[in-house]
Structure formats: C-alpha cells, structure tokens
Design a protein around this motif. Structure first.
Motif, PDB file in Angstrom:
ATOM      1  N   LEU A 274     -32.712  16.697 -64.893  1.00 16.62           N
ATOM      2  CA  LEU A 274     -31.866  15.279 -64.366  1.00 16.62           C
ATOM      3  C   LEU A 274     -31.588  16.534 -62.916  1.00 16.62           C
ATOM      4  CD1 LEU A 274     -29.822  13.814 -65.002  1.00 16.62           C
ATOM      5  CD2 LEU A 274     -28.075  15.053 -64.437  1.00 16.62           C
ATOM      6  N   LEU A 275     -32.100  15.664 -61.999  1.00 19.12           N
ATOM      7  CA  LEU A 275     -32.370  15.221 -59.863  1.00 19.12           C
ATOM      8  C   LEU A 275     -30.977  14.945 -59.935  1.00 19.12           C
ATOM      9  CD1 LEU A 275     -35.181  15.055 -59.142  1.00 19.12           C
ATOM     10  CD2 LEU A 275     -34.282  16.983 -60.064  1.00 19.12           C
ATOM     11  N   ILE A 276     -29.516  15.349 -59.082  1.00 22.11           N
ATOM     12  CA  ILE A 276     -28.670  14.703 -59.024  1.00 22.11           C
ATOM     13  C   ILE A 276     -28.510  14.884 -56.779  1.00 22.11           C
ATOM     14  CG2 ILE A 276     -25.892  14.454 -58.091  1.00 22.11           C
ATOM     15  CD1 ILE A 276     -25.589  16.519 -61.283  1.00 22.11           C
ATOM     16  N   ASP A 277     -28.197  13.850 -56.102  1.00 21.47           N
ATOM     17  CA  ASP A 277     -28.295  13.512 -55.260  1.00 21.47           C
ATOM     18  C   ASP A 277     -26.961  14.535 -54.237  1.00 21.47           C
ATOM     19  OD1 ASP A 277     -27.938  12.597 -52.342  1.00 21.47           O
ATOM     20  OD2 ASP A 277     -28.140  10.360 -52.997  1.00 21.47           O
ATOM     21  N   ARG A 278     -27.207  15.378 -53.481  1.00 21.20           N
ATOM     22  CA  ARG A 278     -25.839  15.616 -53.664  1.00 21.20           C
ATOM     23  C   ARG A 278     -25.239  15.014 -52.415  1.00 21.20           C
ATOM     24  NH1 ARG A 278     -27.142  20.856 -51.505  1.00 21.20           N
ATOM     25  NH2 ARG A 278     -29.212  21.167 -51.002  1.00 21.20           N
ATOM     26  N   ALA A 279     -24.815  14.069 -52.646  1.00 18.55           N
ATOM     27  CA  ALA A 279     -24.087  12.410 -51.752  1.00 18.55           C
ATOM     28  C   ALA A 279     -23.167  11.932 -53.311  1.00 18.55           C
ATOM     29  CB  ALA A 279     -24.395  11.581 -50.535  1.00 18.55           C
ATOM     30  N   PHE A 280     -24.041  12.063 -54.287  1.00 17.72           N
ATOM     31  CA  PHE A 280     -22.973  11.356 -55.498  1.00 17.72           C
ATOM     32  C   PHE A 280     -22.232  11.574 -56.054  1.00 17.72           C
ATOM     33  CE2 PHE A 280     -22.164  10.910 -59.958  1.00 17.72           C
ATOM     34  CZ  PHE A 280     -22.496   9.790 -60.464  1.00 17.72           C
ATOM     35  N   PRO A 281     -20.903  11.378 -55.973  1.00 20.30           N
ATOM     36  CA  PRO A 281     -19.185  11.728 -55.989  1.00 20.30           C
ATOM     37  C   PRO A 281     -19.353  11.997 -57.076  1.00 20.30           C
ATOM     38  CG  PRO A 281     -19.149   9.775 -56.241  1.00 20.30           C
ATOM     39  CD  PRO A 281     -20.898   9.930 -55.999  1.00 20.30           C
ATOM     40  N   ALA A 282     -19.724  12.268 -58.086  1.00 23.88           N
ATOM     41  CA  ALA A 282     -18.944  12.799 -59.778  1.00 23.88           C
ATOM     42  C   ALA A 282     -19.984  13.946 -60.592  1.00 23.88           C
ATOM     43  CB  ALA A 282     -18.628  11.472 -60.415  1.00 23.88           C
ATOM     44  N   PRO A 283     -20.976  14.753 -59.809  1.00 17.46           N
ATOM     45  CA  PRO A 283     -21.872  15.246 -60.636  1.00 17.46           C
ATOM     46  C   PRO A 283     -21.453  16.461 -61.484  1.00 17.46           C
ATOM     47  CG  PRO A 283     -21.614  16.370 -58.793  1.00 17.46           C
ATOM     48  CD  PRO A 283     -20.178  14.851 -58.395  1.00 17.46           C
ATOM     49  N   GLY A 284     -19.353  16.318 -61.376  1.00 21.92           N
ATOM     50  CA  GLY A 284     -19.426  16.989 -61.846  1.00 21.92           C
ATOM     51  C   GLY A 284     -19.012  16.975 -63.487  1.00 21.92           C
ATOM     52  N   ARG A 285     -18.818  15.775 -63.899  1.00 23.45           N
ATOM     53  CA  ARG A 285     -18.623  14.970 -64.434  1.00 23.45           C
ATOM     54  C   ARG A 285     -19.894  14.660 -65.200  1.00 23.45           C
ATOM     55  NH1 ARG A 285     -15.171   9.477 -65.054  1.00 23.45           N
ATOM     56  NH2 ARG A 285     -16.289   9.085 -66.339  1.00 23.45           N
ATOM     57  N   LEU A 286     -20.475  14.423 -64.977  1.00 30.04           N
ATOM     58  CA  LEU A 286     -21.753  14.529 -65.017  1.00 30.04           C
ATOM     59  C   LEU A 286     -22.684  15.834 -66.233  1.00 30.04           C
ATOM     60  CD1 LEU A 286     -23.754  11.707 -64.665  1.00 30.04           C
ATOM     61  CD2 LEU A 286     -24.815  13.257 -62.884  1.00 30.04           C
TER      62      LEU A 286
END
Lengths: 426, 426
Positions: A274-286
């Motif tokens: 899984l790659l998460i954009d640093r600017a994605f607002p809800a990474p923790g929930r993911l």
C-alpha cells in the motif's frame, strides 16, 4: 496398462515427447479446420462424461490424497488436491462455460486493399500445439485442456505427480468427449509419466510444441524460464501496489485497501504494498482498517508511526509477494513518488491508484508500466473472468504476444491472406 | 576515443550490455510518454544530419570496404556493404518515410464496460528495449533505429564488424537527430565493440532487453535462437511454394511463376519450389518459361521429363532455400498433394496458389499454415512495404506475438486500463 506400470516404468522422455508432439501436430491440423460447433460439442460431452464418472474420479482422487498424506504434503497442498462432488460439478460447469465462449478462430483482425488491387486480411488461427505444465490442482487438467481445444489447439498436459491419478481420471472424460464429437483423441494428451525428465523434454521440444504455459509456483516458473527452448507465456509474481492519492475519497480508499489486500490473499491479483500519499488526510484510518481486518502491517518509518500495532518493514519487504495477510505500507510523495516506487519494486502485473482527480489518475494509468493499471478499482479484479474474457489460462507478465489475462484469443495467432488476380511485383 | 581504441580495447561484455541496458531502460521510460511529433522530428532531423555528413559517412564506408577487401570478403558481401550517394539518399528518405508513419502507441485495441460499471480498454504501448543484431548491411542501422524509436522503444543496435565504421557514422547522425529533438541520446545506442562476446551478453540480458530481433543469415539466426534467454522475433528460411492448380489460367501461371522465382532471387519472399497439378494442361510451357528466364530447373521425374534442359532433383532440394536462380519443380495431385508437400517441406513463410477456382483457392488459404498465404499473386509481394505497413523490421516465421511482416505495430505491446468508481470484488 495399470496405473502403477505407467507411474513406474522407465522411459526415454525425449522419445515420449517426440511421439506425443507428432501426434499432437496431426491433431492440430484437423482442429485448425474444425468448426466451432464440434469443439463445443466435445466439451459438452466431456462435461457429461465427467459427471457420469464422478465416483471413479473421486476414488482416484482419494488415492492421490492418501498418497499425499503419506508423503507429508502440506495442508494447503492437500486442500488444493482434494476434490468433492461440489468441486467436480464446478469443473464440469467450467467445461460448459468454455464451450459457450465465442470462437476466436477465423476472426478477421483487419483488411485492406492495395493500390494494385490485391486484397489483404489478417485472420486468427490456432497457435498449434500448446504445452501446459502445472502442479497439483486437478481442475487445470480440465480447464487448460478445454481452453486449448476451444482455440483450435492440440494440448499436451503435464500435471503434478501428486494429482496424477485424479488428472488421469479427468483426462479420460475429456478424451471420451473428443471421441463422441468425432475429434482426434490426441487433441488433448496427458503425459503418462511423473518422471520429471518429461518436463525437461517438453521445454526443449522446439518445433514440436509451439508454446509452453507454466501454471504454478515460483520454482516451477523459474525452471521453465531457465530451461525452455520453446516460447513461454510467462506468469511471474504479482507484487501489486495500491496507491492512495491525496485526492482519494477516504471511504473508497479504505474499502479498496481492505478488499485489494484481504479478499483473497493467495491470488496473484492481491495487493502486496500500500502506497499512501504524504498529503492524504486520513492515513491512520487506512492502516487501522487493514490491521482490524486481521492483516499484519509492515511500514516504513512514517507508516509504522501511524499505528502502534504496525511492524517495521525491512528492505526486502518492498520486493516480496506475500500471498498472505501481510501488507507493506510506504508513505510516498504524490503520484511521482508512487510511480517511482512501482517502477523500482513492481513486477509489472497489476497496480492501482485511488483518487478523485482525473488528471492524476490518467497520469498514473499512462506512466505505470504494468499489464493491468487500474483507477478506483480493486486489484483483485485482475482476472480473465472478471474482465469478461471467460476462463483464463493465466495472467501474462511478459510483454510479448499476450499481456495480462490470457484467454482464448491469447491461444491463437494470425496469418495473412492475400487474394489477387494475377498481380506480379514490378 | 578513436575508432581503433573502440575496436580494439578489451572489455567486459556483460558489464557493457548491463550499462547500455540500464541507460536504454531510462530512455524507454521517456520515449513511452513522448508524443508522435517529437519522435518524427528526431527522425527528420536525423535525415538532415545524414545528408549533411555524407562525406564523413562515405569515407568511413570506404575504410570498411577496404578492410573487407583486405580480409577477402565475397563480392556479394562487399556489394551489400558499399554505399554511394544514391544509397545514402535512400537511407535518408527511408528515415523520412518512417517519420511519416502513423504512431501505434496509444491506439485503443478494444474497450468494454463490465456489469459493475468498470470500464476496460486495451491500449498499445511500446515494447520497451529492443535489441537488433544484424550483419553487414549498413542501412539496418538507420532503418531499425528509426522503426524502434517511432514505436516508442529504446534500441540497442549490434551491427556486423565489417560495417562498424559505417554504422558508427550513420549512428552519429541518428544521435544528432535525437539531440536536436530533445530526446535522450540513449534512445538509439550502438554497441561500440565488434567483440562477439557482446552478442552473447545481449542474448542473455533478460530483464534488460525485452526482445531480440536478428537480421541476417542462417548462422546468425541459429546462434540467436540457440543462445537467447530473451524472447526472439524469429526470421527463418523462406522455403516458399507456388502451386499451379489444374484450374489456373496458363498465362497468369507463367507470369506469376517467372516473377515469383526470378524477379529477385535473393529475397526471403522468392519462390523456391514450383508445384504443378498433374491435371494442369500446360506444364511444359511453365518449365520452359523458367528455363528461358535463366533459371536452373531441378525436377522430380515427371517434371524433369517436361524439358530436356531440366535436371533431376535430389531429396534435399525440397528442403532447400536456394536464394538463387534455381527452382525445384514437383508434379503433385491437386490441392491435396500441394498442401501435403507444403506441410512436409515448407518453412511457414509464404506460399501461393494460382487458380481460377475460388473454392480450391479458399481451401488452400485455409489449410496452408504459413505466415502469408496468397491466391493469384506473386510470393515476391511478401514485404511490409508492399503490404502497406511502411518499412518492416523483418518477416516473422514464428507463431507468437507477430507473424509475417513486422512493422511498427509488431514493435509494441499493450496494457489493460481499468477505470472504476470504487468497485471492490465481491
């Protein structure tokens, strides 16, 4: 000849494959000119014969399973090997589904007329003789035989030794179907020995076998690619990525991440990283959603910090196809960071972006060099059936001939037809 | 670095090809996203640079020819090697012709929508890194480089040692064209050494080079097919047949036989064997026409009896690609006899029937398993240009990926694009 005679007798593998190849070539010539209806009829008859011989097939399967248990096969392998009424009915139904697929043979790819009046067309024809080398899943005997036949090819099947009795019983139903439809029995042949030398002979049978399709784990595919002098339709790892862009809808992102990773972890279309954009607002929930679904998370420093349950990833994680409830997670800098990570670590199988920004999505679709590139869809859809192709013989990660899900069309080639009126070349 | 330094210095061929391959991969990533206009501009600029450096190229060519004479090259090889103003202008014009070809990259092969709303499409993309291994024809440096580039690929060229100075001078013009268009110079690389170990390293460069295309004689193609661990676009013999059916128009048959055999005897589309239906009314005139055109005729017993000038054929004749003014002639029993002879002795390249009977013709077109099958047309038309494809990189006698003339489309693959709205797989 009894089973044990077939299993045990020593033989000259090269001579065996040469003989099978010559008979396959003769059958292929007939199949190339066989109308769709007769190929379908053979498969429908095979499904009938399969249902009529359920007891025989299950008895053979019981012997394979008992031998497997005695030989210490793993639980997962025994599960793949074991048939029951329901699985056998599934195999019969699959034969009927292949019989109903549109026939690619004879389809005109394109046509043109030259200034001198010659008419050109490219027409689909069968590949010829297809060799399938697979492991212990007995359904491959039926599936691969049926797909090869429906595309007008003669097929040489070499199944794993663990399933040899089951494969033989299923093969007998296929041959009965061929005979009932008046097609040559050599159209679908099963290598009668479990001697591994037969695999080597198939891999070197250039001119006898036109293409080898390996279906199985890494060690089988690696051996095939290393030894083959016959063209191979490669089916390598699916180190697949799901990239969550800054502009992703958080609810969609969560649903897609859990489905792409966890729906079935053992298939080649499962997401591994899984790659998460640093600017994605809800990474923790993911990350929490994956953990809550029972997935082990191995993160880079930034991703691990999102949840106390996350473990640290090692360098090897980014190049690993887990095929299990484990997910590596990296934080990246936007679509540029994501495509760079995929270029470095991906296996050119299936990669996906989640975003509501169409421009970013199209950039990802254009730049990621994989057989399948997705936007806002689960990588678990990487499957010929889900793509509407009917059954698939495999998913090609090679770049030549066929890429992605390979179904009937991928089992054909084409020839050029030129119709003139006496044209000579100036 | 001087030419002689390049020619002589020892090197690690594997390291050289690994370095060239890595640079090619970087260039390929850029080329995959390069618009048509810029690729065309690079080729038009290369044509200009070629014309501007005619004197340099001819001087380099003069050195190659002198070295070839000193090394005892045959007259035919020296002729293939030697350039003059007219041949160089032909090479420049060919670059401009490739620049004008329609770009296959980005073309949508097919599209569909799944019941769940996912939109699927298959889109053409470049193959990646293409390796071309060729012999002494200097024009291949320009032709293959241009075709590879126009299809969005990075190209690694390995030309024959006899033409190395000429190839380098032509390659310099290509690189100047790339630079002028702002494209990476590594898009078209020329292996800087004539060490044969470099060929071996290319053939084993799986992962670095996506496809190898050999262009040359039998020994080159045989070595490539034997050693390659990279997929090969095979280009084998053209043992082509022209079959004169009982229902052939005798005047057409005569014109076609002479043209198919004698127009140019050294090309792979030339007919090598004439098959005459026993029921054809004017076989003697046919054989006489070939003999009168300066062709040696080697007949089976019945064919030899048609003309006192005909010689007897030996068993080996039916499997021989003469590439010369020699024709084997066999009398066969109708279209069944013709297709059986072709199945036994043909090389799956190009075969033709001459007949006014459409049913017989369609049977021949369906049953002959060759890349190109013709009706009432000369086998000499087996050529990408004559097929309207523009220039060709070769004629594939293999069955996978591309068959028959291979032009821009054959230098591409495809990828699947999936556009969804958040679909998860049930």
């Amino acid at each position: 000849m009894t089973d044990s005679a077939l299993l045990d007798r020593p033989l000259d593998a090269t001579a065996l494959i040469a003989d099978m190849g010559a008979r396959a070539r003769d059958a292929a010539r007939i199949l190339a000119a066989t109308p769709t209806g007769r190929k379908s009829a053979a498969l429908l008859a095979a499904a009938r014969h399969l249902r009529a011989t359920v007891a025989t097939i299950l008895a053979a399967n019981g012997e394979d399973v008992a031998a497997g248990e005695a030989n210490g096969l793993s639980g997962a392998m025994l599960d793949r090997l074991r048939l029951d009424d329901k699985r056998l009915e599934g195999i019969a139904t699959a034969l009927e589904a292949v019989a109903a697929l549109p026939d690619p043979v004879g389809r005109v790819i394109d046509e043109s007329e030259r200034p001198n009046g010659m008419k050109l067309s490219r027409v689909r024809v069968p590949l010829g003789v297809v060799g399938i080398i697979y492991e212990s899943r007995p359904n491959v005997t039926a599936d691969a035989g049926a797909l090869g036949l429906m595309a007008g090819n003669a097929v040489i099947l070499r199944g794993g030794s663990e399933a040899i009795r089951t494969s033989r019983a299923i093969h007998a139903a296929l041959v009965a179907g061929l005979a009932e439809a008046g097609l040559p029995e050599d159209a679908i042949q099963l290598v009668p020995t479990t001697d591994r030398a037969a695999v080597g002979a198939m891999l070197k049978a250039a001119g006898l076998i036109d293409i080898i399709i390996p279906r199985g784990g890494k060690s089988l595919v690696a051996r095939v690619q290393d030894e083959a002098r016959v063209p191979v339709l490669a089916h390598l790892d699916g180190i697949n990525h799901l990239y969550i862009d800054a502009a992703a809808d958080p609810a969609k992102a969560e649903a897609l991440a859990v489905n792409a990773k966890m729906r079935r972890t053992g298939i080649c279309g499962a997401t591994e990283t899984l790659l998460i954009d640093r600017a994605f607002p809800a990474p923790g929930r993911l990350v929490a959603a994956l953990l809550d679904a029972g997935c082990e998370v191995r993160g880079d420093v930034a991703a691990q910090a999102l949840d106390t349950r996350a473990l640290p990833a090692t360098a090897g994680d980014w190049d690993t196809e887990y095929l299990d409830a484990i997910c590596s997670v990296a934080i990246v800098d936007g679509v540029v960071g994501a495509t760079a990570h995929i270029a470095r670590h991906g296996s050119h199988h299936t990669d996906a972006i989640v975003t509501e920004d169409a421009t970013t999505a199209e950039r990802f679709l254009a730049e990621v060099d994989s057989a399948i590139v997705m936007w806002n869809a689960s990588t678990q859809f990487a499957d010929g059936g889900e793509f509407g192709l009917g059954a698939e013989i495999g998913i090609s990660t090679g770049r030549l001939h066929a890429r992605g899900p390979v179904a009937l069309e991928g089992l054909t080639t084409y020839k050029w037809l030129v119709r003139g009126t006496g044209q000579v070349r100036p």
